[in-house]
Design a protein around this motif. Structure first.
Motif, PDB file in Angstrom:
ATOM      1  N   GLN A 163      23.199  -5.622 -29.292  1.00  0.00           N
ATOM      2  CA  GLN A 163      24.513  -5.086 -28.936  1.00  0.00           C
ATOM      3  C   GLN A 163      24.956  -4.025 -29.945  1.00  0.00           C
ATOM      4  O   GLN A 163      24.518  -4.031 -31.094  1.00  0.00           O
ATOM      5  CB  GLN A 163      25.538  -6.227 -28.917  1.00  0.00           C
ATOM      6  CG  GLN A 163      25.292  -7.237 -27.806  1.00  0.00           C
ATOM      7  CD  GLN A 163      26.408  -8.251 -27.701  1.00  0.00           C
ATOM      8  OE1 GLN A 163      27.034  -8.591 -28.700  1.00  0.00           O
ATOM      9  NE2 GLN A 163      26.678  -8.705 -26.488  1.00  0.00           N
ATOM     10  N   ILE A 164      25.813  -3.166 -29.493  1.00  0.00           N
ATOM     11  CA  ILE A 164      26.425  -2.151 -30.375  1.00  0.00           C
ATOM     12  C   ILE A 164      27.924  -2.123 -30.049  1.00  0.00           C
ATOM     13  O   ILE A 164      28.362  -2.670 -29.036  1.00  0.00           O
ATOM     14  CB  ILE A 164      25.844  -0.739 -30.111  1.00  0.00           C
ATOM     15  CG1 ILE A 164      26.006  -0.405 -28.632  1.00  0.00           C
ATOM     16  CG2 ILE A 164      24.400  -0.644 -30.541  1.00  0.00           C
ATOM     17  CD1 ILE A 164      26.135   1.021 -28.309  1.00  0.00           C
ATOM     18  N   GLN A 165      28.685  -1.508 -30.938  1.00  0.00           N
ATOM     19  CA  GLN A 165      30.120  -1.360 -30.700  1.00  0.00           C
ATOM     20  C   GLN A 165      30.568   0.040 -31.103  1.00  0.00           C
ATOM     21  O   GLN A 165      29.905   0.702 -31.887  1.00  0.00           O
ATOM     22  CB  GLN A 165      30.903  -2.354 -31.589  1.00  0.00           C
ATOM     23  CG  GLN A 165      30.646  -3.807 -31.302  1.00  0.00           C
ATOM     24  CD  GLN A 165      31.360  -4.680 -32.317  1.00  0.00           C
ATOM     25  OE1 GLN A 165      32.532  -4.447 -32.617  1.00  0.00           O
ATOM     26  NE2 GLN A 165      30.660  -5.668 -32.829  1.00  0.00           N
ATOM     27  N   PHE A 166      31.697   0.443 -30.573  1.00  0.00           N
ATOM     28  CA  PHE A 166      32.347   1.666 -31.035  1.00  0.00           C
ATOM     29  C   PHE A 166      33.668   1.269 -31.678  1.00  0.00           C
ATOM     30  O   PHE A 166      34.504   0.628 -31.031  1.00  0.00           O
ATOM     31  CB  PHE A 166      32.582   2.619 -29.856  1.00  0.00           C
ATOM     32  CG  PHE A 166      31.324   3.194 -29.282  1.00  0.00           C
ATOM     33  CD1 PHE A 166      30.701   2.599 -28.200  1.00  0.00           C
ATOM     34  CD2 PHE A 166      30.729   4.324 -29.851  1.00  0.00           C
ATOM     35  CE1 PHE A 166      29.518   3.129 -27.663  1.00  0.00           C
ATOM     36  CE2 PHE A 166      29.559   4.861 -29.324  1.00  0.00           C
ATOM     37  CZ  PHE A 166      28.953   4.259 -28.230  1.00  0.00           C
ATOM     38  N   LEU A 167      33.825   1.625 -32.957  1.00  0.00           N
ATOM     39  CA  LEU A 167      35.036   1.255 -33.695  1.00  0.00           C
ATOM     40  C   LEU A 167      35.974   2.441 -33.793  1.00  0.00           C
ATOM     41  O   LEU A 167      35.576   3.584 -33.570  1.00  0.00           O
ATOM     42  CB  LEU A 167      34.659   0.791 -35.112  1.00  0.00           C
ATOM     43  CG  LEU A 167      33.603  -0.321 -35.220  1.00  0.00           C
ATOM     44  CD1 LEU A 167      33.374  -0.672 -36.694  1.00  0.00           C
ATOM     45  CD2 LEU A 167      34.003  -1.549 -34.419  1.00  0.00           C
TER      46      LEU A 167
END
Ligand SMILES: CCCCNC(=S)N1C[C@H](O)[C@@H](O)[C@@H](O)[C@H]1CO
Length: 680
Positions: A643-647
């Protein structure tokens, strides 16, 4: 041909303003040695400048950044021209899109900023090979930055294209370029080749005429070899006036004599006076100039994030402005090392620069004004008019995710797409330069000529892995070898098994290199006591594959248990709410490369830090529900949940609590004990 007038002036005003503005033939920017000052059109002038590198900012954001610099009180912008950014192959030139130098000059004019141009040919700047094109190394014995005829021939041919382009933009021709730097801190380079510097000065004069002010820049200890008769001498130094409680982290700190020299010079009370006194030995008259006053500092992968405090930066600036000096603040906006463009340093070991070039600069990597900007603006306002009106607020930021990526396949699954022309065969491994692969990755393949029935050491003598090698046997990932690092790798396999070594260039030395920084397997690897010969080299065009993403879709595979080694992951995602700048966060991933909508965002190295997020400029993203595509090439190990996220904020200053950095000696004989560093 004078440059077209700035777009923003309504046409009816033009004739009137033309009457008021000094005509090209009365425009001048000169040194007044009688009064130790510059004169602009005959009027005393001091520049307060900031560095912004157009090659680290998407073109669509240039105007925004330059406007913020003007509103900060600057009257000038200083920037390099990276030769390798504009001449990707000998005789092939690119001045389009984010490489459109003339468009950037025009944007600076629209922002009412004068320009100090620094075309090199060497620029340092923590940029790949200090701006020199890697193809120069296809002549392996070339002596860079000297009067080596091969080097000068390439320099002449480049400048005969570049300098005529900027000629109309010289200030006395109606443009905004007030001065041009020759080379860059040449006095810090071992060669000290005066005929080289004289050649450059002659070439610049021949192509630019005798009116433009040409200058050099060196650290205080480099003035001897860096300055030249006929070129105005300037110096560079940072706040450096360390005082008690001054927080100035250089990470583990540089070891080179140059920085210790800087510190010694600047550690006592009034060292600025000492430096300028040193400068006066080379430039007895004329304005004092600091061409690089460091507002922050660069970051290396695996070292702590560098910062410089606001008081130290503002104190030094105020002192210089009080002295009447002209100053350029390096950096005023740092930007990003997108793609493979970061450079590297060598301080006891090879230290690649991070993807972020935030530099703890007054304008952040995302283009936001910081407290440091306002503090500097206050200082500048004591000495000259600054534009009225507020600075734009920070740009809107976006959060998104977590998103789950799917496995597209091992890098080896796509070898035919990645190297459509097929491999090159050689008994001994060839360098990137020898096969004309300038950046990124190359696969080296050989076959076991006998069965290796027990774990047997695989290594490269003298650590000549430039820079990281990911080792697979019949597609099974066995681990990594890294330049200047000692760790042992053991492999086994049946006779005929494929032994694949993916080599990654982490960016060529941009400073302090006493030899050319060739990339690849620079010596044949050894298995046990056997030197391995008979190699196939596959130069990999990864960016082309990612741009034509359909093959990744066609080959989407079910995810094996724990895939490891060079592997592609991707997903698509819409932005349903309002879009904005964002920061890609890859928790649990190890190291790799990221593309968003085909744009190479740069390297990530979550496991090593200190950078944990990658800046994603809003213009890269498709808004309003259109599908965006993100592709990762993970080189080592993905997290169990990919998984990845955008902060909505960057993380630039944290290394994981378990960061293994092997001891630094190159001795490959002893068994290393991985040294666990407690991070933040
Ligand atoms: C570790 C830095 C190596 C030397 N570079 C220095 S002192 N600098 C001077 C150099 O001219 C500039 O391009 C930048 O590289 C700057 C550091 O940001």
């Amino acid at each position: 041909m004078a440059p077209k007038k700035p777009r923003c002036l309504p046409s009816l005003l033009l004739p009137l303003l033309t009457l008021l503005l000094p005509q090209a033939d009365t425009r001048s920017f000169v040194v007044d040695r009688d009064h130790d000052r510059f004169l602009l059109d005959g009027v005393p002038f001091r520049y307060v400048s900031g560095s912004l590198h157009y090659f680290r900012v998407p073109r669509v954001l240039w105007a925004d950044r330059l406007f913020k610099m003007r509103m900060s009180g600057l009257n000038t912008v200083q920037f390099y021209v990276p030769w390798n950014y504009h001449e990707p192959e000998p005789g092939v030139y690119n001045f389009h899109g984010s490489r459109d130098l003339i468009a950037f000059l025009n944007e600076a004019a629209i922002a009412n900023l004068l320009v100090i141009l620094r075309p090199g040919p060497y620029i340092c700047a923590e940029w790949e090979m200090g701006g020199l094109p890697a193809w120069l190394l296809r002549k392996p014995k070339i002596h860079l930055r000297t009067s080596d005829p091969d080097f000068l021939a390439a320099v002449d041919s480049w400048f005969k294209v570049l300098l005529p382009k900027i000629y109309p933009w010289l200030y006395h021709n109606g443009g905004n370029i007030i001065s041009i730097q020759v080379e860059n801190e040449y006095g810090s380079y071992r060669a000290c080749d005066f005929s080289y510097m004289r050649h450059l000065a002659g070439l610049f004069r021949a192509l630019l005429g005798d009116k433009i002010l040409l200058f050099t820049t060196d650290g205080p200890e480099g003035l001897k070899c860096g300055s030249l008769q006929g070129l105005y001498t300037t110096v560079d130094f940072g706040p450096g006036l360390l005082s008690k409680g001054e927080e100035w982290s250089w990470g583990t700190g540089p070891s080179s004599m140059m920085f210790i020299f800087h510190l010694c010079l600047l550690s006592a009370a009034d060292n600025m006076t000492k430096i300028f006194a040193r400068l006066r030995k080379y430039e007895p008259h004329g304005p004092l100039v600091n061409s690089e006053y460091y507002t922050g500092w660069l970051d290396y992968w695996g070292q702590n994030h560098s910062t410089r405090s606001i008081p130290s930066v503002t104190k030094g600036l105020e002192k210089m402005l009080k002295l009447g000096a002209s100053v350029n603040m390096y950096m005023f906006h740092g930007g990003t090392n997108f793609g493979y463009w970061n450079g590297a340093d060598e301080k006891g070991r090879f230290l690649p620069i991070t993807t972020s070039y935030d530099y703890d600069a007054p304008i952040s990597e995302a283009g936001d004004p910081t407290p440091k900007l306002f503090a500097l603006r206050d200082v500048i306002s004591k000495f000259q008019e600054i534009p009225l009106g507020p600075l734009p607020p920070p740009s809107p930021k976006m959060m998104l995710g977590p998103l789950t990526l799917h496995l597209d396949g091992d890098l080896l699954d796509f070898l035919n797409f990645l190297c459509p022309q097929g491999p090159i065969h050689s008994i001994l491994p060839m360098t990137f330069e020898a096969v004309k692969q300038d950046h990124g990755f190359m696969l080296y393949r050989t076959f076991l000529s006998y069965t290796v029935s027990k774990p047997t050491r695989f290594w490269v003598p003298n650590n000549r892995v430039h820079d990281r090698a990911y080792v697979m046997v019949d597609g099974v990932f066995h681990g990594v070898l890294e330049r200047n690092m000692k760790h042992k790798l053991f492999v086994m396999g049946q006779v005929g098994a494929k032994l694949d070594v993916l080599l990654e260039s982490m960016g060529r030395l941009s400073f302090g290199s006493n030899s050319s920084d060739f990339k690849g397997l620079l010596e044949p690897p050894v298995l046990g006591q056997t030197v391995l010969t008979e190699w196939l080299m596959f130069p990999l065009k990864v960016d082309k594959l990612v741009k034509w993403w359909f093959p990744l879709q066609l080959l989407k595979k079910s995810r094996p248990q724990n895939p490891s080694g060079p592997t592609f992951y991707s997903t698509t995602f819409p932005i349903l709410g309002s879009s904005g700048d964002t920061f890609l966060y890859l928790p649990g991933w190890t190291k790799g490369q990221v593309w968003i909508n085909g744009f190479n965002l740069g390297r990530y190295w979550t496991k090593r830090g200190p950078q944990q997020t990658l800046y994603v400029p809003r213009p890269l993203l498709y808004p309003r529900g259109a599908l965006n595509k993100i592709t990762l090439l993970e080189l080592e190990n993905a997290p169990p949940q990919p998984q990845i996220q955008f902060l909505d904020r960057p993380i630039l200053n944290s290394t994981l609590h378990r960061t293994y950095i092997y001891s630094l000696t190159a001795d490959v004989q002893s068994t290393p004990e991985p040294m666990e560093l407690s991070g933040h």
